[in-house]
Design a protein around this motif. Structure first.
Motif, PDB file in Angstrom:
ATOM      1  N   ALA A 140       0.839  -1.200   0.000  1.00 19.61           N
ATOM      2  CA  ALA A 140       0.000   0.000   0.000  1.00 19.61           C
ATOM      3  C   ALA A 140       0.870   1.244   0.000  1.00 19.61           C
ATOM      4  O   ALA A 140       1.907   1.297   0.662  1.00 19.61           O
ATOM      5  N   ILE A 141       0.450   2.239  -0.752  1.00 26.21           N
ATOM      6  CA  ILE A 141       1.225   3.481  -0.840  1.00 26.21           C
ATOM      7  C   ILE A 141       1.025   4.355   0.395  1.00 26.21           C
ATOM      8  O   ILE A 141       1.865   5.163   0.741  1.00 26.21           O
ATOM      9  N   HIS A 142      -0.091   4.165   1.091  1.00 27.08           N
ATOM     10  CA  HIS A 142      -0.412   5.027   2.231  1.00 27.08           C
ATOM     11  C   HIS A 142      -0.094   4.324   3.551  1.00 27.08           C
ATOM     12  O   HIS A 142      -0.974   3.894   4.281  1.00 27.08           O
ATOM     13  N   THR A 143       1.187   4.226   3.851  1.00 25.28           N
ATOM     14  CA  THR A 143       1.612   3.622   5.117  1.00 25.28           C
ATOM     15  C   THR A 143       2.576   4.568   5.804  1.00 25.28           C
ATOM     16  O   THR A 143       3.166   5.451   5.172  1.00 25.28           O
ATOM     17  N   GLU A 144       2.747   4.363   7.090  1.00 26.85           N
ATOM     18  CA  GLU A 144       3.685   5.196   7.836  1.00 26.85           C
ATOM     19  C   GLU A 144       5.105   4.991   7.324  1.00 26.85           C
ATOM     20  O   GLU A 144       5.879   5.946   7.204  1.00 26.85           O
ATOM     21  N   THR A 194       6.084   4.237   4.270  1.00 25.94           N
ATOM     22  CA  THR A 194       6.230   4.958   3.002  1.00 25.94           C
ATOM     23  C   THR A 194       6.386   6.451   3.255  1.00 25.94           C
ATOM     24  O   THR A 194       7.230   7.113   2.643  1.00 25.94           O
ATOM     25  N   PHE A 195       5.592   6.983   4.165  1.00 25.57           N
ATOM     26  CA  PHE A 195       5.659   8.399   4.511  1.00 25.57           C
ATOM     27  C   PHE A 195       7.035   8.753   5.088  1.00 25.57           C
ATOM     28  O   PHE A 195       7.678   9.716   4.660  1.00 25.57           O
ATOM     29  N   GLU A 213       9.790   8.667   2.408  1.00 24.43           N
ATOM     30  CA  GLU A 213       9.751   9.856   1.544  1.00 24.43           C
ATOM     31  C   GLU A 213      10.363  11.072   2.232  1.00 24.43           C
ATOM     32  O   GLU A 213      11.084  11.848   1.611  1.00 24.43           O
TER      33      GLU A 213
END
Length: 82
Positions: free
Chosen positions: A2-6, A8-9, A12
């Motif tokens: 999933a792109i919306h994970t902690e 991934t955040f 970035e």
């Protein structure tokens, strides 16, 4: 993944910071008791030529000895890092 994970955040943020001058350190280099990366602090102090000369007169050119001595100069003598 999933792109919306902690993760991934966080990744970035670290990528952006490291591409813009931020030095990514290793957790093993971080002294939790003193809340600092000793090598990073010493490296910075050595770039402050005038201040490093004054500090090294007391502790020598290579090291400041005990980590608490670094904090002494950073916290109690603000003119060293101005």
């Amino acid at each position: 993944m999933a792109i919306h994970t902690e993760y991934t955040f966080e990744t970035e943020i670290v990528n952006h910071l490291s591409q813009n001058g931020y030095r990514v350190g290793k957790a093993s280099d971080f002294d939790k008791e003193l809340a600092m990366d000793r090598a990073l602090v010493l490296g910075f102090l050595k770039t402050q030529t005038k201040d490093w000369k004054a500090i090294s007169k007391v502790y020598g050119n290579e090291d400041l000895g005990e980590p608490s001595q670094i904090l002494f100069f950073l916290l109690l003598t603000p003119h060293f890092c101005s």
